[in-house]
Write a protein that holds these residues in place. Structure first.
Motif, mmCIF file in Angstrom:
data_model
loop_
_atom_site.group_PDB
_atom_site.id
_atom_site.type_symbol
_atom_site.label_atom_id
_atom_site.label_comp_id
_atom_site.label_asym_id
_atom_site.label_seq_id
_atom_site.Cartn_x
_atom_site.Cartn_y
_atom_site.Cartn_z
ATOM 1 N N VAL A 246 -2.770 -10.639 12.847
ATOM 2 C CA VAL A 246 -1.798 -11.447 12.108
ATOM 3 C C VAL A 246 -1.637 -10.929 10.681
ATOM 4 C CG1 VAL A 246 -1.303 -13.752 11.208
ATOM 5 C CG2 VAL A 246 -2.198 -13.487 13.523
ATOM 6 N N VAL A 247 -2.751 -10.685 10.030
ATOM 7 C CA VAL A 247 -2.698 -10.247 8.634
ATOM 8 C C VAL A 247 -2.090 -8.845 8.528
ATOM 9 C CG1 VAL A 247 -4.052 -9.814 6.558
ATOM 10 C CG2 VAL A 247 -4.654 -11.717 8.055
ATOM 11 N N MET A 248 -2.405 -7.969 9.477
ATOM 12 C CA MET A 248 -1.811 -6.642 9.471
ATOM 13 C C MET A 248 -0.294 -6.719 9.628
ATOM 14 S SD MET A 248 -3.525 -3.816 9.035
ATOM 15 C CE MET A 248 -2.506 -2.662 9.933
ATOM 16 N N ALA A 249 0.154 -7.614 10.498
ATOM 17 C CA ALA A 249 1.599 -7.785 10.696
ATOM 18 C C ALA A 249 2.263 -8.226 9.394
ATOM 19 C CB ALA A 249 1.864 -8.800 11.801
ATOM 20 N N TYR A 250 1.608 -9.146 8.684
ATOM 21 C CA TYR A 250 2.173 -9.607 7.421
ATOM 22 C C TYR A 250 2.186 -8.483 6.383
ATOM 23 C CZ TYR A 250 2.974 -12.470 3.268
ATOM 24 O OH TYR A 250 3.482 -13.005 2.105
ATOM 25 N N ALA A 251 1.156 -7.647 6.383
ATOM 26 C CA ALA A 251 1.122 -6.504 5.467
ATOM 27 C C ALA A 251 2.288 -5.548 5.768
ATOM 28 C CB ALA A 251 -0.204 -5.769 5.589
ATOM 29 N N LEU B 296 -1.236 -3.718 0.127
ATOM 30 C CA LEU B 296 -2.455 -2.924 0.023
ATOM 31 C C LEU B 296 -3.682 -3.809 -0.134
ATOM 32 C CD1 LEU B 296 -3.550 -0.039 -0.086
ATOM 33 C CD2 LEU B 296 -3.204 -0.074 -2.569
ATOM 34 N N ALA B 297 -3.545 -4.879 -0.888
ATOM 35 C CA ALA B 297 -4.660 -5.816 -1.062
ATOM 36 C C ALA B 297 -5.049 -6.448 0.268
ATOM 37 C CB ALA B 297 -4.276 -6.889 -2.081
ATOM 38 N N LEU B 298 -4.052 -6.823 1.073
ATOM 39 C CA LEU B 298 -4.331 -7.409 2.383
ATOM 40 C C LEU B 298 -5.035 -6.408 3.297
ATOM 41 C CD1 LEU B 298 -1.050 -9.402 3.208
ATOM 42 C CD2 LEU B 298 -3.300 -10.353 2.672
ATOM 43 N N VAL B 299 -4.545 -5.183 3.287
ATOM 44 C CA VAL B 299 -5.117 -4.160 4.159
ATOM 45 C C VAL B 299 -6.575 -3.897 3.791
ATOM 46 C CG1 VAL B 299 -5.004 -1.704 4.735
ATOM 47 C CG2 VAL B 299 -2.916 -3.065 4.725
ATOM 48 N N LEU C 77 -4.791 3.355 8.468
ATOM 49 C CA LEU C 77 -3.531 4.062 8.695
ATOM 50 C C LEU C 77 -2.422 3.473 7.827
ATOM 51 C CD1 LEU C 77 -3.324 4.720 12.550
ATOM 52 C CD2 LEU C 77 -3.149 6.416 10.735
ATOM 53 N N LEU C 78 -2.329 2.142 7.844
ATOM 54 C CA LEU C 78 -1.321 1.498 7.015
ATOM 55 C C LEU C 78 -1.626 1.714 5.534
ATOM 56 C CD1 LEU C 78 1.198 -0.174 6.739
ATOM 57 C CD2 LEU C 78 -0.173 -2.258 7.048
ATOM 58 N N GLN C 79 -2.903 1.707 5.183
ATOM 59 C CA GLN C 79 -3.290 1.954 3.796
ATOM 60 C C GLN C 79 -2.788 3.325 3.333
ATOM 61 O OE1 GLN C 79 -7.474 1.778 3.011
ATOM 62 N NE2 GLN C 79 -7.269 2.308 0.863
#
Length: 602
Positions: A209-214, A227-230, A245-247
């Motif tokens: 869920v949090v990755m989706a929001y990021a 970036l903070a969420l990731v 990867l997203l970072q």
């Protein structure tokens, strides 16, 4: 094309199984065949041994909780299962889909959903999943299936509702997939963003869920928040690969490319078999260190030797770094795998061209199919054939192209004519132009091209005839007016007619440097040197062209301003060292001056 032979997907905890269907059908058929006459004995109320055996068999098949179906339903579902075994998947889907609607049974609806998804039958999958979720609202699998189908159909807000329901039931909803699809469809509006934000607050420890929001925040260019969420996810779930990867993407977005490379370099050492990490690392290295990028792609190809995308990437790096020997076997491998065949042929053609093997290059270019490299392959291949004098091969290729692309017939005729003209075959070009006009007699472009060919071949009457025909069709065509007017300047008896044609063209296109040049030249030939100089200076300012330079220099020369004339000519030659027009003008005027001086002396 049907999928490869494999069984249809099975249900988890399904209430209807093939074994139970067979058992029930056998029992029902035997019961119908042996049904005794009506009686009032206790057989009506007490189960027989056969019935007890039937019940035990049903329980063993997992059917102790299954509902009873009419004989037609059982038969239809059995036909569906047999059809699946025989790879008649459309029959299997049709039967299950129909019975799901008829019976309103969750097990049948679930089976229909999985078969539809297996066959990529999106409409049937969506309807079956909706029915399944209605019948079993507390089944997480049903909610997840419906989430996926709603996502694929672009109903993202509705998909979010069912995703949240699946989360509440303990399922792992595909939130990242939902976010990525919404972003890809460019339908991530404020309402949808708010829903992702709300879910991230409700499930702050759910990495999906949090990755989706990021991802949503990144799409909104809120890189620092994302970036903070990731990083928070990485602290909670250090084994999670999606987060780094997203970072890395976010660091690139923030112009911190070196940090992204360092991050991925460390991760590749920790997870050497994780392809996604290495691939992202290799892609970032392409702009920074092509040699190191090549090493990473080589390792990726070792790990996934059948992956055409990786093979092509490595081949292109070799190609760009002129490591032709390393590129060729990789491109040949793509042809063996039947992956990226057009790209492989295109670059194999390029390799052959670099080796000077133009015939082989042309063969490869001809096998490139419509796509990214298609137009360039045609341009390169036909030029090579024309330069090699392979005009028959070119003619056959152009004929195929015209047949393949009926809407581009005129374009390919024009290409063929121009190639023949440029490669010293104006007579052959004229023959092709005549052939083209016989098929496309309304093509002004082809007729204009033929006129220029006739001019090149000295066929003045044919040249003028085509241009007059074009002017009859379009009297205000400035290009044709100018071309005819410019040609008539050479005929002393028709210079006033030339002036009229060029004047009309200039009225229509007052800023066209070619027409302004024509006006200057006709004024010069009429003896109006001052007007000629004015027009030619204006034309040269707009377009530094060697022909205009030749004209202006000549006008200045005959007016006695030799220094200015020489400067104009020298500037023109500096801009176009290959010019033949300027040297010809200089030589002609100097010879003329010498002759005039000789006559004067005598």
């Amino acid at each position: 094309m049907l999928p490869p032979r494999r069984p249809l997907p099975l249900l988890k905890n399904q209430t209807l199984s093939l074994g139970a269907l067979c058992l029930s059908l056998v029992y029902l058929l035997s019961a119908c065949a042996q049904m005794p006459p009506e009686t009032t004995t206790n057989e009506e109320t007490e189960p027989s041994a056969r019935e007890q055996h039937r019940d035990e068999g049903a329980a063993a098949a997992g059917e102790d909780a299954a509902r009873s179906f009419p004989i037609d339903t059982f038969y239809t579902l059995l036909v569906a299962e047999v059809a699946g075994i025989r790879e008649q998947y459309d029959v299997a889907l049709a039967n299950y889909y129909h019975q799901a609607e008829v019976t309103k049974d969750a097990g049948v609806a679930a089976r229909a959903t999985r078969i539809a998804r297996f066959l990529n039958a999106r409409q049937a999958a969506l309807r079956s999943a909706q029915l399944w979720a209605e019948l079993e609202p507390d089944n997480a699998d049903a909610q997840l299936a419906l989430t996926a189908e709603l996502t694929l159909s672009g109903e993202f807000l509705e998909a979010m509702k069912h995703a949240e329901r699946a989360l509440a039931l303990g399922g792992k909803a595909p939130m990242q997939s939902l976010a990525a699809t919404a972003i890809g469809h460019q339908q991530l509006d404020e309402q949808l963003r708010a829903e992702f934000a709300r879910l991230a607050e409700v499930y702050p420890n759910n990495d999906e869920v949090v990755m989706a929001y990021a991802m949503v925040l990144r799409d909104a260019k809120q890189y620092r928040r994302a970036l903070a969420l990731v990083r928070h996810i990485q602290e909670q779930h250090p084994e999670q690969i999606d987060a780094p990867l997203l970072q890395s993407h976010l660091l690139v977005d923030l112009d911190r490319r070196n940090e992204a490379i360092q991050l991925l370099e460390n991760l590749v050492k920790i997870y050497p078999e994780e392809t996604r990490l290495r691939l992202q690392y290799a892609r970032l290295l392409i702009r920074e260190d092509l040699n190191l990028a090549r090493q990473q792609f080589a390792e990726l190809v070792k790990q996934r030797p059948e992956d055409g995308n990786l093979i092509l990437s490595l081949a292109l790096i070799h190609y760009e770094t002129n490591q032709l020997g390393e590129a060729k076997p990789l491109l040949d491998r793509l042809l063996e795998l039947k992956q990226h065949e057009s790209a492989a042929h295109f670059y194999l053609g390029g390799l052959a061209q670099k080796r000077g093997d133009n015939d082989t290059a042309a063969v490869h270019f001809q096998q490139v199919q419509p796509g990214n490299d298609y137009v360039e392959a045609i341009t390169k291949g036909t030029k090579l054939l024309a330069a090699s004098g392979k005009h028959r091969e070119n003619s056959l290729w152009f004929a195929k192209l015209r047949e393949r692309h009926p809407g581009q017939v005129e374009h390919f005729f024009l290409m063929e004519v121009e190639l023949l003209r440029r490669n010293g075959e104006p007579q052959m070009a004229l023959q092709v132009a005549n052939q083209a006009i016989s098929k496309l007699n309304n093509s002004g472009r082809l007729m204009y091209s033929r006129a220029l060919l006739n001019d090149q071949l000295g066929n003045a009457a044919a040249f003028e005839k085509d241009l007059r025909t074009l002017l009859e069709r379009d009297p205000d065509n400035a290009t044709v007016l100018n071309a005819l007017g410019y040609k008539l300047i050479d005929d002393e008896t028709r210079r006033q007619e030339a002036l009229q044609l060029i004047s009309r063209a200039l009225e229509l296109e007052p800023e066209d440097p070619a027409i302004i040049d024509s006006m200057g030249w006709v004024q010069y030939r009429l003896g109006n040197y001052r007007d000629a100089e004015k027009y030619l200076r204006k034309a040269l300012e707009k377009l530094p062209d060697h022909e205009i330079s030749a004209h202006l220099g000549e006008v200045l020369w005959v007016q006695g301003d030799r220094e200015a004339a020489l400067k104009v000519w020298n500037d023109g030659l500096a801009a176009n060292p290959e010019s033949k027009i300027i040297p010809a003008a200089m030589k002609r005027l100097q010879i003329k001056e010498t002759l005039e001086q000789h006559v004067s002396d005598n």
